[in-house]
Design a protein around this motif. Structure first.
Motif, PDB file in Angstrom:
ATOM      1  N   TRP A  90      32.015  12.032  13.429  1.00 57.21           N
ATOM      2  CA  TRP A  90      31.795  12.792  14.654  1.00 57.21           C
ATOM      3  C   TRP A  90      32.330  14.218  14.513  1.00 57.21           C
ATOM      4  O   TRP A  90      31.861  15.140  15.186  1.00 57.21           O
ATOM      5  CB  TRP A  90      32.447  12.093  15.851  1.00 57.21           C
ATOM      6  CG  TRP A  90      33.947  12.000  15.770  1.00 57.21           C
ATOM      7  CD1 TRP A  90      34.675  10.989  15.217  1.00 57.21           C
ATOM      8  CD2 TRP A  90      34.900  12.947  16.272  1.00 57.21           C
ATOM      9  NE1 TRP A  90      36.017  11.244  15.319  1.00 57.21           N
ATOM     10  CE2 TRP A  90      36.179  12.429  15.982  1.00 57.21           C
ATOM     11  CE3 TRP A  90      34.798  14.156  16.942  1.00 57.21           C
ATOM     12  CZ2 TRP A  90      37.351  13.105  16.322  1.00 57.21           C
ATOM     13  CZ3 TRP A  90      35.960  14.830  17.301  1.00 57.21           C
ATOM     14  CH2 TRP A  90      37.211  14.298  16.990  1.00 57.21           C
ATOM     15  N   LEU A  91      33.287  14.410  13.614  1.00 54.24           N
ATOM     16  CA  LEU A  91      33.809  15.756  13.387  1.00 54.24           C
ATOM     17  C   LEU A  91      32.755  16.656  12.751  1.00 54.24           C
ATOM     18  O   LEU A  91      32.751  17.869  12.973  1.00 54.24           O
ATOM     19  CB  LEU A  91      35.057  15.683  12.502  1.00 54.24           C
ATOM     20  CG  LEU A  91      36.299  15.065  13.160  1.00 54.24           C
ATOM     21  CD1 LEU A  91      37.383  14.814  12.125  1.00 54.24           C
ATOM     22  CD2 LEU A  91      36.817  15.997  14.264  1.00 54.24           C
ATOM     23  N   VAL A  92      31.861  16.064  11.948  1.00 59.40           N
ATOM     24  CA  VAL A  92      30.768  16.853  11.385  1.00 59.40           C
ATOM     25  C   VAL A  92      29.835  17.319  12.494  1.00 59.40           C
ATOM     26  O   VAL A  92      29.373  18.470  12.504  1.00 59.40           O
ATOM     27  CB  VAL A  92      29.996  16.035  10.339  1.00 59.40           C
ATOM     28  CG1 VAL A  92      28.839  16.852   9.773  1.00 59.40           C
ATOM     29  CG2 VAL A  92      30.921  15.588   9.215  1.00 59.40           C
ATOM     30  N   TYR A  93      29.548  16.442  13.463  1.00 55.14           N
ATOM     31  CA  TYR A  93      28.706  16.840  14.600  1.00 55.14           C
ATOM     32  C   TYR A  93      29.387  17.957  15.397  1.00 55.14           C
ATOM     33  O   TYR A  93      28.727  18.900  15.850  1.00 55.14           O
ATOM     34  CB  TYR A  93      28.434  15.647  15.508  1.00 55.14           C
ATOM     35  CG  TYR A  93      27.795  14.472  14.811  1.00 55.14           C
ATOM     36  CD1 TYR A  93      26.869  14.666  13.792  1.00 55.14           C
ATOM     37  CD2 TYR A  93      28.119  13.171  15.162  1.00 55.14           C
ATOM     38  CE1 TYR A  93      26.281  13.600  13.147  1.00 55.14           C
ATOM     39  CE2 TYR A  93      27.529  12.087  14.526  1.00 55.14           C
ATOM     40  CZ  TYR A  93      26.617  12.299  13.517  1.00 55.14           C
ATOM     41  OH  TYR A  93      26.040  11.243  12.879  1.00 55.14           O
ATOM     42  N   LEU A  94      30.703  17.837  15.556  1.00 60.46           N
ATOM     43  CA  LEU A  94      31.450  18.894  16.243  1.00 60.46           C
ATOM     44  C   LEU A  94      31.344  20.208  15.483  1.00 60.46           C
ATOM     45  O   LEU A  94      31.167  21.282  16.084  1.00 60.46           O
ATOM     46  CB  LEU A  94      32.918  18.482  16.381  1.00 60.46           C
ATOM     47  CG  LEU A  94      33.837  19.463  17.121  1.00 60.46           C
ATOM     48  CD1 LEU A  94      33.409  19.613  18.565  1.00 60.46           C
ATOM     49  CD2 LEU A  94      35.289  18.990  17.043  1.00 60.46           C
ATOM     50  N   ALA A  95      31.432  20.119  14.157  1.00 59.18           N
ATOM     51  CA  ALA A  95      31.290  21.324  13.333  1.00 59.18           C
ATOM     52  C   ALA A  95      29.905  21.940  13.493  1.00 59.18           C
ATOM     53  O   ALA A  95      29.758  23.166  13.565  1.00 59.18           O
ATOM     54  CB  ALA A  95      31.555  20.981  11.873  1.00 59.18           C
TER      55      ALA A  95
END
Length: 421
Positions: free
Chosen positions: A99-104
């Motif tokens: 989910w951190l990639v989506y946030l990025a």
């Protein structure tokens, strides 16, 4: 090109070049990274949605900010947001942290939607609205084509050989170089004088609150609508360009399944994308020597794109398909440069950022819609029907462009040039 003799444009072009390379490296690498972490096609697809979401949420406001803030500082700030956002990708190494990639990607999309109208609106302030503006947009289109041709496969190769860390590191370096180049340009007065949110005065919070209030009001006011109502060519161009890009997005979404099923498998995909990019590069210098009215340039260019796509999707061999793909790019870049230059020339400087944001928001909306409806139609009616339907829609956009004023002058024949340094 003469426009590169203008120091500030040279630095602006260099900044957009290296930032574009940084973004292009991530096009293949980030979805590949997500797929390697999750093994899910759906999870991989969410990366695209995460990048498009900020365009819908911030598109109208991005133009307001580009008009009301110092565009140079805004572009530098977005480069730094890119740096932080891309760095966050490295934290998404497991299915639980993807989910951190989506946030990025949300951060990446936000920075992009703020940067583009600011850069487009800043270009006429740097080079003027004369002959150099055409050269500036042509060079930008050529650069965009070169980046689109080279950066994604290079990013994929770097990911395959050195991993996500290397790709992210190079992208961060590109964005930092972009910020450095922009910082060396001369500061220019904002089109509308407003308190800067970065001001260190005691009333900073009050100024920021007032600015945000004006931003919301400006996004809802009638300034841009009135400007479009008073500029019939630009208003028609907005609709025509939206229909054209809707069809183009559907065609782009269908290129990969077409190449795999009809041409030479995955190898055919690479050849096809390379041919399209080559056509884009060939078209950029050609358009510099074309002198047509707005209606002839847009309608004729779109009709040629439709014809080339028809030839591509009905080609009996790979060689003929590659020739047709190259021919798609040549008039395609002409349409792009004509639309962009007309908007920059015909729009008052104080609202150029907002009008540019309107065009960019419509572009993002129809791109997402076309990317969904093209494959959906292919699922229901077959790939051939979907491909030819999208080509027909492109031809419809060309016919719609005939509603543009007959005597609207070509967008690069009027205005004053800037003296080169």
């Amino acid at each position: 090109m003469r426009v590169l003799r203008v120091r500030d444009f040279r630095l602006l072009w260099m900044a957009r070049l290296v930032a574009g390379v940084g973004a292009g490296l991530l096009v293949v690498a980030i979805p590949a990274h997500v797929y390697a972490v999750t093994g899910s096609v759906m999870a991989t697809g969410f990366t695209l949605a995460a990048e498009y979401l900020p365009v819908f949420l911030l598109g109208p406001y991005a133009g307001v900010w580009a008009d009301r803030w110092d565009r140079r500082r805004l572009m530098i700030a977005t480069d730094l947001v890119h740096v932080v956002s891309v760095a966050v990708v490295l934290l998404g190494r497991t299915p639980d942290t993807v989910w951190l990639v989506y946030l990025a990607m949300l951060g990446e999309g936000t920075a992009g939607v703020l940067f583009r109208p600011a850069a487009q609106a800043h270009t006429p302030a740097v080079v003027g609205t004369g002959e150099l503006l055409k050269d500036a947009n042509t060079l930008s289109a050529f650069t965009t084509g070169a980046i689109g041709l080279a950066a994604p496969p290079l990013g994929g190769l770097l990911y395959a050989t050195a991993g996500a860390d290397a790709v992210v590191g190079v992208a961060i370096g590109c964005y930092l170089l972009s910020a450095l180049a922009l910082s060396r340009t001369r500061s220019r007065a904002s089109p509308v004088s407003v308190p800067s949110p970065l001001s260190r005065t005691p009333g900073r919070a009050r100024h920021l609150s007032a600015l945000l209030s004006r931003t919301r009001a400006s996004a809802r006011d009638r300034t841009v609508r009135t400007a479009l109502q008073q500029a019939p060519a630009t208003r028609v161009l907005l609709v025509v360009n939206g229909v054209y890009l809707l069809a183009n997005a559907a065609l782009t979404a269908l290129l990969v399944p077409f190449a795999i099923s009809r041409l030479d498998g995955s190898t055919g995909v690479g050849y096809l994308l390379s041919a399209l990019g080559a056509g884009f590069l060939l078209g950029a210098p050609i358009i510099r020597h074309v002198q047509l009215s707005l209606r002839a340039a847009v309608s004729g260019g779109m009709a040629l794109v439709a014809a080339a796509f028809f030839a591509l999707f009905n080609a009996p061999s790979l060689l003929l398909a590659l020739i047709a793909a190259t021919l798609v790019g040549i008039p395609g870049v002409g349409v792009l440069v004509t639309v962009q230059t007309w908007v920059q020339r015909s729009t008052p400087g104080e609202i150029l950022g907002r009008v540019s944001a309107v065009f960019l928001t419509v572009e993002a909306a129809v791109a997402l819609l076309g990317a969904l409806t093209g494959p959906l139609l292919a699922e229901g009616a077959g790939l051939t029907v979907a491909l030819n339907a999208a080509c027909t829609l492109t031809l419809g956009a060309a016919a719609l462009a005939l509603r543009l004023p007959r005597r609207a002058s070509t967008p690069w024949t009027a205005g004053n040039a800037v003296q080169a340094d």
